[in-house]
Design a protein around this motif. Structure first.
Motif, PDB file in Angstrom:
ATOM      1  N   GLU A  11       0.827  -1.207   0.000  1.00  0.00           N
ATOM      2  CA  GLU A  11       0.000   0.000   0.000  1.00  0.00           C
ATOM      3  C   GLU A  11       0.865   1.261   0.000  1.00  0.00           C
ATOM      4  N   GLN A  12       1.936   1.267   0.798  1.00  0.00           N
ATOM      5  CA  GLN A  12       2.809   2.429   0.875  1.00  0.00           C
ATOM      6  C   GLN A  12       3.472   2.706  -0.466  1.00  0.00           C
ATOM      7  N   ASN A  13       3.895   1.640  -1.152  1.00  0.00           N
ATOM      8  CA  ASN A  13       4.523   1.826  -2.460  1.00  0.00           C
ATOM      9  C   ASN A  13       3.557   2.412  -3.478  1.00  0.00           C
ATOM     10  N   PHE A  14       2.313   1.951  -3.468  1.00  0.00           N
ATOM     11  CA  PHE A  14       1.316   2.511  -4.388  1.00  0.00           C
ATOM     12  C   PHE A  14       1.060   3.987  -4.068  1.00  0.00           C
ATOM     13  N   GLN A  15       0.986   4.310  -2.782  1.00  0.00           N
ATOM     14  CA  GLN A  15       0.766   5.696  -2.375  1.00  0.00           C
ATOM     15  C   GLN A  15       1.945   6.580  -2.774  1.00  0.00           C
ATOM     16  N   ASP A  16       3.167   6.047  -2.621  1.00  0.00           N
ATOM     17  CA  ASP A  16       4.366   6.800  -3.025  1.00  0.00           C
ATOM     18  C   ASP A  16       4.365   7.064  -4.530  1.00  0.00           C
ATOM     19  N   ALA A  17       3.954   6.055  -5.297  1.00  0.00           N
ATOM     20  CA  ALA A  17       3.890   6.222  -6.752  1.00  0.00           C
ATOM     21  C   ALA A  17       2.888   7.306  -7.127  1.00  0.00           C
ATOM     22  N   LEU A  18       1.718   7.290  -6.474  1.00  0.00           N
ATOM     23  CA  LEU A  18       0.691   8.306  -6.759  1.00  0.00           C
ATOM     24  C   LEU A  18       1.161   9.700  -6.359  1.00  0.00           C
ATOM     25  N   ALA A  19       1.899   9.792  -5.259  1.00  0.00           N
ATOM     26  CA  ALA A  19       2.416  11.096  -4.827  1.00  0.00           C
ATOM     27  C   ALA A  19       3.380  11.668  -5.868  1.00  0.00           C
ATOM     28  N   LEU A  20       4.213  10.816  -6.427  1.00  0.00           N
ATOM     29  CA  LEU A  20       5.148  11.270  -7.472  1.00  0.00           C
ATOM     30  C   LEU A  20       4.398  11.697  -8.733  1.00  0.00           C
ATOM     31  N   LEU A  21       3.343  10.961  -9.067  1.00  0.00           N
ATOM     32  CA  LEU A  21       2.543  11.321 -10.240  1.00  0.00           C
ATOM     33  C   LEU A  21       1.822  12.653 -10.018  1.00  0.00           C
ATOM     34  N   ASP A  22       1.355  12.886  -8.799  1.00  0.00           N
ATOM     35  CA  ASP A  22       0.724  14.180  -8.482  1.00  0.00           C
ATOM     36  C   ASP A  22       1.735  15.313  -8.616  1.00  0.00           C
ATOM     37  N   ARG A  23       2.940  15.051  -8.170  1.00  0.00           N
ATOM     38  CA  ARG A  23       3.989  16.076  -8.275  1.00  0.00           C
ATOM     39  C   ARG A  23       4.312  16.369  -9.738  1.00  0.00           C
ATOM     40  N   TYR A  24       4.306  15.337 -10.561  1.00  0.00           N
ATOM     41  CA  TYR A  24       4.550  15.549 -11.987  1.00  0.00           C
ATOM     42  C   TYR A  24       3.456  16.439 -12.581  1.00  0.00           C
ATOM     43  N   GLU A  25       2.209  16.165 -12.229  1.00  0.00           N
ATOM     44  CA  GLU A  25       1.116  16.980 -12.747  1.00  0.00           C
ATOM     45  C   GLU A  25       1.261  18.428 -12.309  1.00  0.00           C
ATOM     46  N   ALA A  26       1.760  18.643 -11.093  1.00  0.00           N
ATOM     47  CA  ALA A  26       1.856  20.004 -10.557  1.00  0.00           C
ATOM     48  C   ALA A  26       2.984  20.802 -11.194  1.00  0.00           C
ATOM     49  N   VAL A  27       4.157  20.189 -11.350  1.00  0.00           N
ATOM     50  CA  VAL A  27       5.314  20.975 -11.820  1.00  0.00           C
ATOM     51  C   VAL A  27       6.090  20.315 -12.953  1.00  0.00           C
ATOM     52  N   GLY A  28       6.008  18.988 -13.064  1.00  0.00           N
ATOM     53  CA  GLY A  28       6.838  18.296 -14.048  1.00  0.00           C
ATOM     54  C   GLY A  28       6.341  18.374 -15.465  1.00  0.00           C
ATOM     55  N   ARG A  29       5.023  18.456 -15.643  1.00  0.00           N
ATOM     56  CA  ARG A  29       4.456  18.467 -16.990  1.00  0.00           C
ATOM     57  C   ARG A  29       4.946  19.671 -17.796  1.00  0.00           C
ATOM     58  N   GLU A  30       5.008  20.827 -17.148  1.00  0.00           N
ATOM     59  CA  GLU A  30       5.453  22.038 -17.840  1.00  0.00           C
ATOM     60  C   GLU A  30       6.914  21.903 -18.274  1.00  0.00           C
ATOM     61  N   PHE A  31       7.746  21.325 -17.403  1.00  0.00           N
ATOM     62  CA  PHE A  31       9.149  21.123 -17.748  1.00  0.00           C
ATOM     63  C   PHE A  31       9.287  20.153 -18.917  1.00  0.00           C
ATOM     64  N   GLU A  32       8.459  19.112 -18.941  1.00  0.00           N
ATOM     65  CA  GLU A  32       8.488  18.147 -20.044  1.00  0.00           C
ATOM     66  C   GLU A  32       8.109  18.835 -21.357  1.00  0.00           C
ATOM     67  N   ALA A  33       7.148  19.745 -21.305  1.00  0.00           N
ATOM     68  CA  ALA A  33       6.759  20.487 -22.504  1.00  0.00           C
ATOM     69  C   ALA A  33       7.907  21.357 -23.008  1.00  0.00           C
ATOM     70  N   GLN A  34       8.651  21.946 -22.096  1.00  0.00           N
ATOM     71  CA  GLN A  34       9.809  22.751 -22.482  1.00  0.00           C
ATOM     72  C   GLN A  34      10.888  21.889 -23.122  1.00  0.00           C
ATOM     73  N   ARG A  35      11.081  20.685 -22.600  1.00  0.00           N
ATOM     74  CA  ARG A  35      12.066  19.765 -23.185  1.00  0.00           C
ATOM     75  C   ARG A  35      11.667  19.388 -24.602  1.00  0.00           C
ATOM     76  N   ARG A  36      10.385  19.156 -24.830  1.00  0.00           N
ATOM     77  CA  ARG A  36       9.928  18.795 -26.176  1.00  0.00           C
ATOM     78  C   ARG A  36      10.134  19.951 -27.149  1.00  0.00           C
ATOM     79  N   ALA A  37      10.011  21.167 -26.640  1.00  0.00           N
ATOM     80  CA  ALA A  37      10.167  22.333 -27.507  1.00  0.00           C
ATOM     81  C   ALA A  37      11.579  22.468 -28.063  1.00  0.00           C
ATOM     82  N   VAL A  38      12.548  21.843 -27.397  1.00  0.00           N
ATOM     83  CA  VAL A  38      13.937  21.914 -27.872  1.00  0.00           C
ATOM     84  C   VAL A  38      14.426  20.553 -28.365  1.00  0.00           C
ATOM     85  N   GLY A  39      13.484  19.681 -28.721  1.00  0.00           N
ATOM     86  CA  GLY A  39      13.868  18.406 -29.318  1.00  0.00           C
ATOM     87  C   GLY A  39      14.120  17.293 -28.349  1.00  0.00           C
ATOM     88  N   GLY A  40      13.741  17.457 -27.071  1.00  0.00           N
ATOM     89  CA  GLY A  40      13.942  16.398 -26.079  1.00  0.00           C
ATOM     90  C   GLY A  40      12.617  15.807 -25.653  1.00  0.00           C
TER      91      GLY A  40
END
Length: 343
Positions: free
Chosen positions: A272-301
């Motif tokens: 259960e703890q591992n599943f919760q940890d995975a979801l917490a990381l996914l929530d963090r990606y939605e909050a701040v990581g998605r925008e960074f990923e979009a910037q990486r794609r804009a420069v070919g990454g």
């Protein structure tokens, strides 16, 4: 070398303690910059290069005013043949720099074509880059991604040129796997993590291949390596707001499944703890990581299809948690988790 020798000569011939101190300080500063650059590449930063040449000039200037020999001893004169040889070497070196520079120009053009979505132009520029510089590992590697006919040979050549660059071995493993050669893929993935123990994608690929080959314990060991990295500098780096390494979420999910199925020896609470940890990381990606990923794609990454993969991973976490809660007769919590699945 010129900077070190120049400052050392200035130190040796300086006429006053102040000049000697100046040349010694400049020499120390230069040596520190060079030593640091063995660990971290800084020369592209204008301030660092400017400081380097300023320290060099300051140190050598401390030796000015000394009387150096005006005539070169006969034994030290370069004969014409020796001078001609040096001239040829310099000419060849200049030619090499020119061809490499032109190859890099074509490589940059290929990156721009990739960003624009023009695969035909991208391949054209990459082939030109390889034509100008046949040993240009990065160009060979990128070309392999869009030239399926000879892609394995291209990546093998790149890996031979730069055997310590783990990304080549990861790509080679993926190509072997598609070819239906799991043992060669396994060797390539192991080489990737050996060259760079912090290469998370390579650890994930290694774990997934071990799992597909019916070796769950080896897969669990690989996932545990990823979670161990999360506790070290790699995990601390993602404390920076824009950086979220979703491979950690994949590892937590896999370890949760292993615990749930009794493979890893861990209990249900650990699952259960591992599943919760995975979801917490996914929530963090939605909050701040998605925008960074979009910037990486804009420069070919960036990673193609990453959002879809993460959405599926989130759904799997909810489903596994729902099963856990149902097994514990927590029906309300189980239904709540199922209602969060939107695939």
């Amino acid at each position: 070398v010129a900077a070190i020798v120049g400052c050392a000569r200035a130190f040796k011939h300086a006429r006053s303690p102040a000049s000697q101190l100046m040349s010694a300080g400049a020499l120390c500063a230069i040596l520190v910059i060079i030593f640091h650059s063995l660990l971290d590449y800084d020369w592209y930063i204008g301030a660092v290069s400017t400081y380097f040449f300023f320290a060099r000039a300051l140190g050598i200037a401390a030796g000015f005013g000394n009387e150096f020999p005006t005539e070169i001893p006969a034994a030290g004169r370069l004969n014409k043949a020796y001078a001609a040889g040096i001239g040829v070497l310099l000419f060849l070196f200049a030619g090499y720099l020119f061809t490499l520079g032109w190859a890099q120009r074509e490589y940059r053009a290929a990156q721009e074509a990739y960003i624009a979505g023009d695969i035909i132009q991208q391949e054209k520029h990459l082939r030109q880059a390889v034509l100008w510089a046949p040993n240009y590992g990065r160009a060979l590697w990128k070309l392999a991604a869009i030239a399926p006919r000879d892609n394995i040979a291209l990546v093998q050549k790149a890996a031979k040129l730069e055997p310590t660059y783990s990304a080549y071995w990861l790509t080679l493993g993926q190509l072997y796997q598609r070819q239906g050669n799991p043992q060669a893929a396994l060797d390539a993935y192991r080489n990737a993590v050996q060259q760079n123990p912090q290469h998370l994608d390579a650890w994930v690929a290694l774990a997934e291949l071990q799992l597909s080959q019916g070796r769950p314990q080896e897969a669990v060991s690989a996932y545990r390596e990823i979670v161990a990295l999360e506790q070290g500098p790699v995990g601390q780096y993602q404390a920076i707001d824009y950086q979220v390494k979703t491979e950690f979420a994949q590892a937590h999910y896999a370890l949760g499944v292993a615990a749930q199925q009794g493979i890893s020896g861990a209990d249900i609470e650990n699952a259960e703890q591992n599943f919760q940890d995975a979801l917490a990381l996914l929530d963090r990606y939605e909050a701040v990581g998605r925008e960074f990923e979009a910037q990486r794609r804009a420069v070919g990454g960036g990673t193609v299809g990453l959002e879809a993969q993460l959405e599926l991973l989130r759904a799997k976490c909810y489903y596994r948690l729902s099963r856990l809660y149902r097994e514990q007769d927590k029906i309300t919590q189980a239904e709540e988790k199922l209602s969060l699945i939107h695939i």
